[in-house]
Design a protein around this motif. Structure first.
Motif, PDB file in Angstrom:
ATOM      1  N   PHE B  83       0.823  -1.198   0.000  1.00  0.00           N
ATOM      2  CA  PHE B  83       0.000   0.000   0.000  1.00  0.00           C
ATOM      3  C   PHE B  83       0.862   1.255   0.000  1.00  0.00           C
ATOM      4  N   ASN B  85       0.660   3.919   1.796  1.00  0.00           N
ATOM      5  CA  ASN B  85       1.061   4.412   3.121  1.00  0.00           C
ATOM      6  C   ASN B  85       1.461   3.257   4.037  1.00  0.00           C
ATOM      7  N   SER B  87       0.680   0.894   5.614  1.00  0.00           N
ATOM      8  CA  SER B  87      -0.376   0.126   6.294  1.00  0.00           C
ATOM      9  C   SER B  87       0.160  -0.981   7.183  1.00  0.00           C
ATOM     10  N   LEU B  88       1.221  -0.700   7.905  1.00  0.00           N
ATOM     11  CA  LEU B  88       1.659  -1.661   8.911  1.00  0.00           C
ATOM     12  C   LEU B  88       0.772  -1.492  10.137  1.00  0.00           C
ATOM     13  N   LEU B  89       0.570  -2.564  10.875  1.00  0.00           N
ATOM     14  CA  LEU B  89      -0.220  -2.457  12.087  1.00  0.00           C
ATOM     15  C   LEU B  89       0.664  -1.910  13.198  1.00  0.00           C
ATOM     16  N   PRO B  90       0.315  -0.747  13.744  1.00  0.00           N
ATOM     17  CA  PRO B  90       1.239  -0.053  14.649  1.00  0.00           C
ATOM     18  C   PRO B  90       1.472  -0.780  15.966  1.00  0.00           C
ATOM     19  N   TRP B  91       0.586  -1.712  16.318  1.00  0.00           N
ATOM     20  CA  TRP B  91       0.756  -2.399  17.598  1.00  0.00           C
ATOM     21  C   TRP B  91       1.570  -3.682  17.449  1.00  0.00           C
ATOM     22  N   LEU B  92       2.029  -3.987  16.248  1.00  0.00           N
ATOM     23  CA  LEU B  92       2.859  -5.170  16.052  1.00  0.00           C
ATOM     24  C   LEU B  92       4.262  -4.734  15.645  1.00  0.00           C
ATOM     25  N   HIS B 137       6.395   2.813  14.499  1.00  0.00           N
ATOM     26  CA  HIS B 137       6.636   4.230  14.768  1.00  0.00           C
ATOM     27  C   HIS B 137       8.073   4.511  15.162  1.00  0.00           C
ATOM     28  N   ARG B 151       6.503  -7.849   3.791  1.00  0.00           N
ATOM     29  CA  ARG B 151       5.253  -8.542   4.125  1.00  0.00           C
ATOM     30  C   ARG B 151       4.622  -9.123   2.862  1.00  0.00           C
TER      31      ARG B 151
END
Lengths: 310, 263
Positions: B83, B85, B87-92, B137, B151
């Motif tokens: 994607f 932007n 689109s990584l999951l910030p909590w992983l 982050h 990924r």
């Protein structure tokens, strides 16, 4: 308790965190300064200077709140020194020392230490709030996920949310036939709205990107829930929980005044009947401190799960 | 050459308040195995719409889309998307972000050790072994995009779909990631479709540049075959007359034919 209430809360807290950060920044600057001497001598002038700077930073952080408190106590003293119904700070302090020297005594159901009263109130809040969380958070997920449900429930929630939870107390008394569960019931009612609304809002605000990731990876429903929905909604949920706890702690005092038994609200009313006004003032401080601790504890948890810099 | 993706007479329209809006019409395109394709066009011409159709995130209003001879009915791991932007999951962590994909695709067939190895390999491929335990982050924009690529690649897709993957990066980082991507593509032999609005990127990376006309009702205007030797070197190509010609051809399409058409 929706966005407006959240905004009020956060602006209300902003100055506190702001000063804390300024304090840290001042501390940081104070440490940077003495780098100029290349070799740090533990007992040289550099060390003394550094210690002085650190003390100054500490004073800058602590002094304003202390002055504020001193002003409050001073005004209180000025207002009460010439007699009247309200006790002076000194008298209140004496009473507090006596009270807190034995907070956990028990002499009959209506005469217990202040510690027991606070714990009894916390227990009611905990139970009422816990049940509200068990019902409200799943309900919030459902409302956020299914627009039809949300449209169905919204008028009902909008109608009931502004009602003072104490208006529900007679219903609780009628249904449960006892004072204690009735008080818990009012806590349940006042806690559930912020949790439903904030959780639902969190679900509707999940970025489409994350859902696209889920679709492209073809994740199972369980994985979508545990890896995407739940973590994404968690900050909103915690906001709901924080608002709920705050309201619950406000409401419990009033509810207990009406229902009696053991509890800080009842205790305030009891001391009023005994005309021990200094105890009422102590109770006000205790209620304030407990509320502050609850709020700060939840703020800490919320900060842990804040993924702002996405 | 084997056709990985076939797009036949595909059109896409949306129902809006003002009536039917035709975004794409009459798209005919075969994407061959191992081929790199760039979709280029002015913004709003529907190039992302086309990519989303291949990804299966949306279904076409008309026409047929096939991947390996089977109809594209929805998103699937054989068509991995990078994607814009990230689109990584910030909590992983970076590792867990990639592992989520690996587990989904290979979890039923392979043991835990093998899944872990695949995750490590994918991150090593994009040069991020040192950042496995970091959260999104905590790393730079370029690194995030590389995790996104890792990924996608970790799923061993039949075709890699990229939606302006380097659009949000600074020029130097973009150049480095383009070079890395070229190397990865030649190492893995992967098929790629990339949406871009960068003419240099389109020529540098692709075997064919598919140019879309302006929307609404956009379609394929021209297809340019880029016959530059691989591996391609951006410094050498800077003075290459063929490169300049390809570039000029795209510019001409975008800024003469299409702008006039639009006006």
């Amino acid at each position: 308790m929706t966005v407006v209430a959240m905004a009020e809360r956060s602006t209300g807290l902003a100055p506190a965190s702001g000063t804390a950060r300024e304090g840290e920044a001042a501390g940081g600057r104070a440490e940077v300064k003495p780098i100029t001497p290349a070799v740090v001598v533990p007992s040289g002038p550099g060390f003394a200077e550094r210690a002085g700077d650190a003390l100054r930073a500490l004073a800058a952080a602590l002094l304003p709140p202390i002055i504020g408190l001193a002003l409050l106590v001073g005004l209180w003293h000025l207002g009460t020194a010439n007699g009247g119904g309200i006790p002076t700070p000194a008298k209140t302090w004496e009473a507090a020392v006596a009270l807190f020297s034995d907070p956990f005594y028990r002499e009959g159901p209506n005469d217990q230490g202040i510690g027991w009263n606070v714990l009894a109130s916390l227990e009611r809040v905990g139970i009422g709030f816990g049940i509200a969380a068990l019902v409200g958070i799943p309900a919030g997920f459902m409302l956020g996920r299914f627009a039809v449900l949300s449209k169905m429930m919204n008028p009902i929630i909008s109608l009931l949310r502004p009602v003072s939870p104490l208006a529900w107390l007679p219903i609780g008394l009628l249904v449960f036939q006892r004072a204690d569960p009735a008080a818990t019931w009012t806590i349940f009612i006042c806690s559930i709205w912020p949790m439903i609304l904030n959780t639902a809002q969190g679900v509707t605000r999940i970025p489409q990107d994350y859902l696209n990731v889920a679709r492209v990876l073809n994740l199972s429903e369980w994985k979508i829930f545990t890896k995407i929905l739940f973590p994404a909604v968690l900050p909103y949920m915690l906001t709901g929980i924080r608002l709920s706890i705050g309201t619950a702690w406000l409401v419990i005092v009033a509810a207990e005044m009406l229902t009696g038994g053991v509890g800080i609200g009842f205790w305030v009313w009891d001391e009023w009947n005994n005309l021990k006004v200094e105890h009422i003032i102590i109770a006000i401080f205790v209620i304030g401190v407990v509320g502050l601790l609850l709020e700060q504890a939840l703020m800490l948890v919320a900060r842990r799960f804040n993924y702002e810099s996405r | 050459m084997k056709k990985t993706v076939q797009i036949q007479d595909v059109g896409q329209s949306f129902d809006t308040k003002k009536g039917r809006f035709v975004a794409l019409r009459d798209i005919q395109l075969d994407i061959h195995e191992g081929e790199s394709i760039a979709l280029i066009g002015h913004s709003g011409c529907g190039k992302s719409t086309l990519l989303n159709l291949i990804a299966g995130l949306t279904t076409p209003s008309t026409g047929v889309m096939l991947c390996d001879g089977r109809e594209i009915a929805g998103p699937g791991p054989e068509r991995a998307v990078v994607f814009q932007n990230h689109s990584l999951l910030p909590w992983l962590t970076c590792y867990d972000n990639v592992y989520l994909a690996v587990e989904r695709v290979f979890g039923r067939k392979e043991g835990r050790a093998s899944l872990k190895q695949r995750t490590h390999d994918a991150l090593a491929l994009v040069g991020l072994s040192h950042a496995e335990t970091k959260f999104p982050h905590e790393i730079s924009g370029g690194m995030k995009q590389r995790v996104g690529i890792a990924r996608a690649l970790s799923m061993q897709p039949r075709v890699l779909l990229m939606d302006e993957p380097f659009g949000a990066l600074d020029a130097l980082t973009r150049a480095r990631l383009q070079d890395e991507l070229m190397k990865i593509l030649s190492d893995t032999g992967a098929t790629m479709v990339m949406v871009t609005h960068d003419v240099d990127e389109a020529v540098l990376l692709s075997d064919r540049v598919v140019m879309l006309t302006n929307g609404p009702a956009a379609t394929i205007g021209e297809i340019l075959e880029v016959k530059l030797e691989r591996p391609r070197d951006r410094l050498a190509l800077a003075h290459d007359p063929d490169f300049a010609e390809y570039r000029a051809a795209i510019m001409e399409f975008l800024y003469q034919k299409q702008l006039k058409h639009a006006a």
